[in-house]
Design an enzyme around this catalytic site. Sequence first.
Site, mmCIF file in Angstrom:
data_model
loop_
_atom_site.group_PDB
_atom_site.id
_atom_site.type_symbol
_atom_site.label_atom_id
_atom_site.label_comp_id
_atom_site.label_asym_id
_atom_site.label_seq_id
_atom_site.Cartn_x
_atom_site.Cartn_y
_atom_site.Cartn_z
ATOM 1 N N HIS A 167 0.838 -1.205 0.000
ATOM 2 C CA HIS A 167 0.000 0.000 0.000
ATOM 3 C C HIS A 167 0.876 1.259 0.000
ATOM 4 O O HIS A 167 0.806 2.111 0.877
ATOM 5 C CB HIS A 167 -0.869 -0.061 1.257
ATOM 6 C CG HIS A 167 -1.998 0.907 1.368
ATOM 7 N ND1 HIS A 167 -1.823 2.262 1.318
ATOM 8 C CD2 HIS A 167 -3.319 0.696 1.559
ATOM 9 C CE1 HIS A 167 -2.992 2.842 1.490
ATOM 10 N NE2 HIS A 167 -3.925 1.930 1.618
ATOM 11 N N GLU A 271 -0.928 1.470 -5.238
ATOM 12 C CA GLU A 271 -0.689 0.244 -4.488
ATOM 13 C C GLU A 271 -0.738 -0.964 -5.418
ATOM 14 O O GLU A 271 -1.525 -0.974 -6.366
ATOM 15 C CB GLU A 271 -1.769 0.135 -3.403
ATOM 16 C CG GLU A 271 -1.992 1.432 -2.615
ATOM 17 C CD GLU A 271 -3.322 1.480 -1.889
ATOM 18 O OE1 GLU A 271 -3.855 2.605 -1.696
ATOM 19 O OE2 GLU A 271 -3.854 0.399 -1.554
HETATM 20 O O1 TA6 Z 1 -6.114 1.689 -0.277
HETATM 21 C C1 TA6 Z 1 -7.075 2.659 -0.209
HETATM 22 C C2 TA6 Z 1 -7.858 2.479 1.079
HETATM 23 O O2 TA6 Z 1 -8.488 1.246 1.100
HETATM 24 C C3 TA6 Z 1 -8.817 3.647 1.269
HETATM 25 O O3 TA6 Z 1 -10.148 3.244 1.133
HETATM 26 C C4 TA6 Z 1 -8.484 4.177 2.662
HETATM 27 O O4 TA6 Z 1 -9.267 3.585 3.624
HETATM 28 C C5 TA6 Z 1 -7.029 3.783 2.776
HETATM 29 O O5 TA6 Z 1 -6.960 2.517 2.209
HETATM 30 C C6 TA6 Z 1 -6.406 3.865 4.136
HETATM 31 O O6 TA6 Z 1 -6.856 2.881 4.980
HETATM 32 P P1 TA6 Z 1 -6.393 2.922 6.520
HETATM 33 O O7 TA6 Z 1 -7.007 1.703 7.148
HETATM 34 O O8 TA6 Z 1 -4.879 2.863 6.515
HETATM 35 O O9 TA6 Z 1 -6.883 4.203 7.106
#
Ligand code: TA6
Length: 300
Positions: A167, A271
């Site tokens: 990510h 990601e």
């Molecule tokens: O990867 C994108 C995502 O799934 C968004 O929807 C947002 O929630 C982000 O990840 C961050 O997630 P987190 O749990 O680290 O706040």
Amino acid sequence: MSEKTAQINAGSEFPGRVAFLDGRGDLPMIEVSTRWSNAEIYLHGAHVTHFKRKDESPLLFLSQCSRFAEDNPIRGGVPVIFPWFGPREGLGQHGFARVKSWELKEFASAPDGSVSVRFRLPESPDAAAFPPFAADYVVTVSQSLALHLIITNLSKDRDFVFENCLHTYFAVGDVTAISISGLQGMNYLDKVTSFLEKTETSDAIRIASEVDRIYLNTTGTVEIKDPRLGRRIRIDKEGSASTVVWNPWVAKSQQMSDFGNEEYEQMVCVESGNVASNSLTLAPGASSSLKVILSSETLK
Ligand code: TA6
């Protein structure tokens, strides 16, 4: 814990340095230095929080408001998302790998001076619902940053169904000035419109509002052109059929207590993994390999 520095391959022309330090929140951190670059990796989540080539600004974004505490994900760098992506009924968002302290298994330097560090996710009660598995992660620091997640199904008789995703939070000069290419024609699930499925029409995706998209069945290279920092970031990958693009923009930024209200201007997540309909099913004894190579070059 005192600083222990291992000079590895002392005889080689380009010795790589690995230092074990107390990082933020007193979490154990490994500092890697090579002739081209340096990086910081926390055992907490096997989380790369910093990668910088000597001649460039840092490649990865790390929030000034990030927590550095057990059971909390680090906001920025490269969170390792596994064994699920997104929310899961009664469980944490984005799996448990990113909030566990991984074991340092080994580190080594290649003759060219690149340094690799291998981690293993220790067994934990959080994995009880899944067949037994092994999760290994190798971080290689050189002119580029290579990340390799290997998952092995250790069960004798059960398939292992899971999602994984690296990510990555990239540092950018001005998010409204960047463009993202390599996803034209791909279908994506748009989380901003309740996962409506759409097709990407542009080969120069711009960010001018909240973006949260899961691009499916895409195995190609993605590039981020950043005119403000004068560089092009390249994301090469193997063993990944999904690409997620995320910027929280204004409102979501204000809702996240571990993220600054204006920090959305300096970051974009691109990601690489296997999520949603691209989730993986490993037969007993089988392994999967997700590899991402992050590199950058100066814009001509
Ligand atoms: O990867 C994108 C995502 O799934 C968004 O929807 C947002 O929630 C982000 O990840 C961050 O997630 P987190 O749990 O680290 O706040």
